[in-house]
Design an enzyme around this catalytic site. Structure first.
Site, short mmCIF file in Angstrom:
data_model
loop_
_atom_site.label_atom_id
_atom_site.label_comp_id
_atom_site.label_asym_id
_atom_site.label_seq_id
_atom_site.Cartn_x
_atom_site.Cartn_y
_atom_site.Cartn_z
N TYR A 143 0.65 -1.24 0.11
CA TYR A 143 0.05 -0.03 0.13
C TYR A 143 0.69 1.33 0.05
O TYR A 143 0.31 2.27 -0.39
CB TYR A 143 -0.89 -0.01 1.25
CG TYR A 143 -2.08 -1.11 1.14
CD1 TYR A 143 -2.26 -1.75 0.09
CD2 TYR A 143 -2.82 -1.29 2.25
CE1 TYR A 143 -3.24 -2.76 0.15
CE2 TYR A 143 -3.92 -2.01 2.19
CZ TYR A 143 -3.94 -3.04 1.33
OH TYR A 143 -5.08 -3.84 0.94
N LYS A 194 3.53 -15.20 2.05
CA LYS A 194 3.63 -16.09 1.22
C LYS A 194 4.97 -16.27 0.78
O LYS A 194 5.72 -16.05 -0.29
CB LYS A 194 3.09 -15.39 -0.22
CG LYS A 194 1.32 -15.57 -0.05
CD LYS A 194 0.79 -16.96 -0.33
CE LYS A 194 0.99 -17.45 -1.76
NZ LYS A 194 0.38 -18.79 -1.91
N ASP A 226 -2.76 -17.71 1.82
CA ASP A 226 -4.06 -18.46 1.13
C ASP A 226 -4.59 -19.67 1.94
O ASP A 226 -5.81 -19.91 2.14
CB ASP A 226 -3.73 -19.02 -0.30
CG ASP A 226 -2.39 -19.82 -0.35
OD1 ASP A 226 -1.74 -19.99 0.62
OD2 ASP A 226 -2.24 -20.27 -1.47
N ASP A 250 -5.26 -6.78 5.74
CA ASP A 250 -6.65 -6.29 5.22
C ASP A 250 -7.57 -7.38 4.76
O ASP A 250 -8.80 -7.34 5.33
CB ASP A 250 -6.32 -5.24 4.10
CG ASP A 250 -7.31 -4.43 3.69
OD1 ASP A 250 -8.50 -4.47 4.14
OD2 ASP A 250 -7.14 -3.43 2.69
N ASP A 254 -10.88 -9.14 7.43
CA ASP A 254 -12.26 -8.99 6.99
C ASP A 254 -12.98 -10.16 6.88
O ASP A 254 -14.26 -10.40 7.07
CB ASP A 254 -12.50 -8.09 5.48
CG ASP A 254 -12.37 -6.68 5.80
OD1 ASP A 254 -12.19 -6.29 6.85
OD2 ASP A 254 -12.57 -6.06 4.79
#
Length: 355
Positions: A143, A194, A226, A250, A254
């Site tokens: 970001y 990852k 994942d 992020d 959620d």
């Protein structure tokens, strides 16, 4: 008064002003009944700031945030501002707050109230008693990494660029927060990245592993992002504390939030480093967005905003257990109430406890 805590309230857009109105009522209750003094100031952030000032966050409001003991934020954004240039979209105001205040650690709990276990999209036995803390790195990663942007190529195509980048110090400071939290909870920490396909993920895993030497009383595990997403909906109670980067945090927070039944129940706290006096800059905000479809209708759930102040936790839980619900957490046999009525019930619970 000189000893009063300085609170900056940034209600923002959509349902932000409605839920923040209930927070203000509770702050007033504490001033009246508990003798806690607050110097409360209001400011604009997001779309409302764009409408008035042309930018999502003014320098003056940013300065107010830097001077405050805590910043309380509602929500930013909405379809009204979707077509604005990227650099002045409402969300840029929130990102500037996080960056300039150096709020590097975002704490997002996913906790299932017993009274709401059946509201989850997962089977009740999978989520009842769930209590996860996700620690998201907040000021680095994709970001904020450079270079970034959209560029034209000689062949007429366009290319979008975002850079995922982390340094040792950035990883260590957020991992220390997570290790310390794990020490106060179940002594289990899962680090998520990852590392199989990303060099930044490999560095993350190596540095968290090194830091583990200082926290041998905490059980450390590693998981690819994942797989973590899959495990959150398969067996969520295997987790205690999760630490991860900005992007994965992020997404995963959620995902974990919806295990609880509603985003309207999830608070968060964003913290900076402690100064020489032990003071940390802090921003508290609900996980939910601006929900423009119900804005102004007194339907929003204010509990996430209230729960963002940790002192509110047990009072919100009492009200939910009594069977009162806003529309997002409504269930058979319960009584639906408005945003304002939920605030009324929180205040009544406080009054009963103070009596």
């Amino acid at each position: 008064m000189a000893n009063n805590k300085k609170l900056l309230i940034l209600a923002g857009d959509g349902i932000g002003p409605e839920v923040m109105a209930q927070v203000k009522r509770v702050v007033t209750w504490y001033e009246k009944h508990q003798g806690l003094g607050f110097d409360v100031a209001d400011g604009l952030v997001g779309g409302c700031s764009i409408d008035k000032h042309g930018v999502p966050l003014t320098d003056e409001t940013m300065n107010d945030a830097m001077q405050a003991d805590a910043v309380l934020l509602g929500a930013v954004g909405g379809p009204k501002w979707d077509n604005l240039p990227f650099e002045i979209k409402p969300e840029r105001g929130l990102l500037r707050l996080r960056k300039d205040m150096e709020l590097f650690a975002n704490l997002r709990p996913a906790l299932v109230f017993d009274a709401l276990a059946e509201a989850s999209s997962l089977k009740t036995e999978l989520v009842k008693g769930l209590d996860i803390m996700i620690v998201r790195e907040l000021t680095g990663g994709v970001y904020f990494g450079q270079p970034r942007g959209i560029e034209a190529l000689p062949n007429g195509e366009r290319r979008g660029i975002n850079t995922q980048v982390y340094t040792t110090s950035e990883i260590h400071r957020v991992a220390r927060v997570a290790f310390e939290l794990a020490r106060k909870r179940g002594h289990k920490l899962c680090s998520v990245e990852k590392a199989n396909v990303m060099e930044s993920g490999l560095l993350w895993r190596e540095e968290v592993t090194k830091l583990h030497a200082d926290y041998q009383d905490v059980e450390l595990s590693h998981m690819y992002a994942d797989n973590c997403a899959m495990q959150l909906v398969r067996q969520p109670k295997q987790f205690d504390v999760i630490v991860t980067d900005n992007l994965f945090g992020d997404l995963l927070s959620d995902c974990a939030a919806m295990l609880t039944g509603s985003l309207g129940m999830l608070p968060s706290a964003s913290l900076g480093a402690a100064d020489a006096n032990g003071k940390r800059r802090a921003l508290y905000e609900p996980v939910h967005g601006s929900a423009p479809d119900i804005a102004g209708k007194d339907l929003a759930n204010p509990l996430a905003c209230l729960l963002s102040l940790s002192m509110m936790f047990r009072y919100a839980k009492t009200v939910v257990a009594s069977g009162l619900r806003t529309g997002d957490i409504m269930a058979p046999g319960c009584t639906q109430v408005s945003t304002t009525q939920m605030g009324d019930e929180i205040l009544k619970a406080l009054d009963r406890l103070a009596a």
